[in-house]
Write a protein that holds these residues in place. Structure first.
Motif, PDB file in Angstrom:
ATOM      1  N   SER A   2      34.818  47.710 148.029  1.00 27.97           N
ATOM      2  CA  SER A   2      33.668  47.831 147.138  1.00 27.97           C
ATOM      3  C   SER A   2      32.411  48.080 147.957  1.00 27.97           C
ATOM      4  O   SER A   2      32.291  47.610 149.091  1.00 27.97           O
ATOM      5  N   VAL A   4      28.087  47.947 148.069  1.00 25.34           N
ATOM      6  CA  VAL A   4      26.856  47.435 147.485  1.00 25.34           C
ATOM      7  C   VAL A   4      25.696  48.071 148.239  1.00 25.34           C
ATOM      8  O   VAL A   4      25.743  48.237 149.464  1.00 25.34           O
ATOM      9  N   LEU A  29      33.808  44.092 151.136  1.00 24.67           N
ATOM     10  CA  LEU A  29      32.495  44.551 150.682  1.00 24.67           C
ATOM     11  C   LEU A  29      31.800  45.343 151.781  1.00 24.67           C
ATOM     12  O   LEU A  29      31.623  44.856 152.896  1.00 24.67           O
ATOM     13  N   PRO A  68      26.197  48.468 142.550  1.00 23.39           N
ATOM     14  CA  PRO A  68      25.415  47.228 142.523  1.00 23.39           C
ATOM     15  C   PRO A  68      24.354  47.333 143.618  1.00 23.39           C
ATOM     16  O   PRO A  68      24.630  47.837 144.713  1.00 23.39           O
ATOM     17  N   SER A 130      23.465  44.841 138.747  1.00 22.23           N
ATOM     18  CA  SER A 130      24.704  45.600 138.577  1.00 22.23           C
ATOM     19  C   SER A 130      24.402  46.922 137.875  1.00 22.23           C
ATOM     20  O   SER A 130      23.335  47.082 137.265  1.00 22.23           O
ATOM     21  N   LEU A 199      28.034  38.091 145.330  1.00 25.89           N
ATOM     22  CA  LEU A 199      28.621  39.117 146.204  1.00 25.89           C
ATOM     23  C   LEU A 199      30.123  38.925 146.336  1.00 25.89           C
ATOM     24  O   LEU A 199      30.887  39.890 146.426  1.00 25.89           O
ATOM     25  N   ASP A 201      32.067  37.884 144.043  1.00 27.87           N
ATOM     26  CA  ASP A 201      32.651  38.463 142.820  1.00 27.87           C
ATOM     27  C   ASP A 201      32.802  39.982 142.971  1.00 27.87           C
ATOM     28  O   ASP A 201      33.759  40.563 142.467  1.00 27.87           O
ATOM     29  N   LEU A 202      31.847  40.623 143.657  1.00 28.28           N
ATOM     30  CA  LEU A 202      31.923  42.076 143.843  1.00 28.28           C
ATOM     31  C   LEU A 202      33.059  42.475 144.774  1.00 28.28           C
ATOM     32  O   LEU A 202      33.670  43.531 144.615  1.00 28.28           O
ATOM     33  N   SER A 203      33.326  41.627 145.778  1.00 32.42           N
ATOM     34  CA  SER A 203      34.334  41.986 146.791  1.00 32.42           C
ATOM     35  C   SER A 203      35.731  41.683 146.308  1.00 32.42           C
ATOM     36  O   SER A 203      36.698  42.107 146.930  1.00 32.42           O
TER      37      SER A 203
END
Length: 203
Positions: A2, A4, A29, A68, A130, A199, A201-203
């Motif tokens: 992902s 960011v 990430l 994001p 987001s 962060l 949660d994003l990864s």
């Protein structure tokens, strides 16, 4: 993997966020900066607070890239100047990002202020937005004092004038600290640490 976006072209801020992500073990990430994505119109930082400016930048980045986006707005709040330069920190001397001129002006303004009244804090507001517009905003503060001449070659901005209150700093300015030491103590480090759950949660 992902991605960011950090809404900044400041290589030192980018390196700092990458160190925080790496230290937290967020292997999935990838942090990219504005120079890593197609150029887009950047909105003026017209907010009255660090939080408002961070959100302006983070929303613009998320809208333009579909990623994001994290944005940081930070600055120095000097007690004797009633919290200024504050959101004007980067352009205190009238020219955006002229660290030497900003530092010289601040020293001139504090010339008659005794050491006991030179308290200050670095402040960082970090916003994560987001692509759907969901917001997370956090704030970190780093107390210290302003010395009467610059010391140290690391860091940027007002780092050479700021001696942290932390005992571990040992009277050194922020510009005399190693990167890992600064990350553990700094306003931005404190703010970014609060973003880690989001962060993760994003990864």
């Amino acid at each position: 993997m992902s991605r960011v976006l950090l809404a900044s072209r400041n290589a030192k801020k980018l390196a700092e966020l990458r160190r925080v992500v790496e230290a937290a073990g967020l292997a999935g990430l990838e942090v990219v900066g504005l120079d890593d994505v197609p150029a887009f119109p950047e909105e003026a930082e017209t907010g009255a607070t660090f939080e408002e400016n961070a959100l302006i930048k983070a929303h613009a980045g998320a809208r333009a890239t579909g990623l994001p986006c994290i944005a940081d707005d930070s600055g120095l709040a000097v007690d004797a100047l009633r919290g200024m330069p504050g959101v004007l920190s980067a352009r205190w001397s009238g020219r955006h990002g002229d660290d030497a001129a900003n530092n010289a002006l601040l020293l001139g303004q504090l010339g008659d202020v005794p050491a006991a009244r030179r308290g200050a804090a670095f402040v960082s507001a970090c916003a994560l937005v987001s692509p759907s517009g969901e917001e997370t905003v956090v704030r970190g503060e780093w107390r210290g004092r302003i010395v009467d001449q610059p010391r140290g070659a690391a860091g940027f901005g007002y780092d050479p004038l700021f001696v942290p209150a932390d005992e571990s700093a040992g009277g050194r300015t922020s510009a005399e600290l190693a990167p890992a030491e600064k990350d553990a103590l700094s306003h931005r480090g404190k703010a970014l640490a609060q973003l880690l759950p989001a962060l993760r949660d994003l990864s």
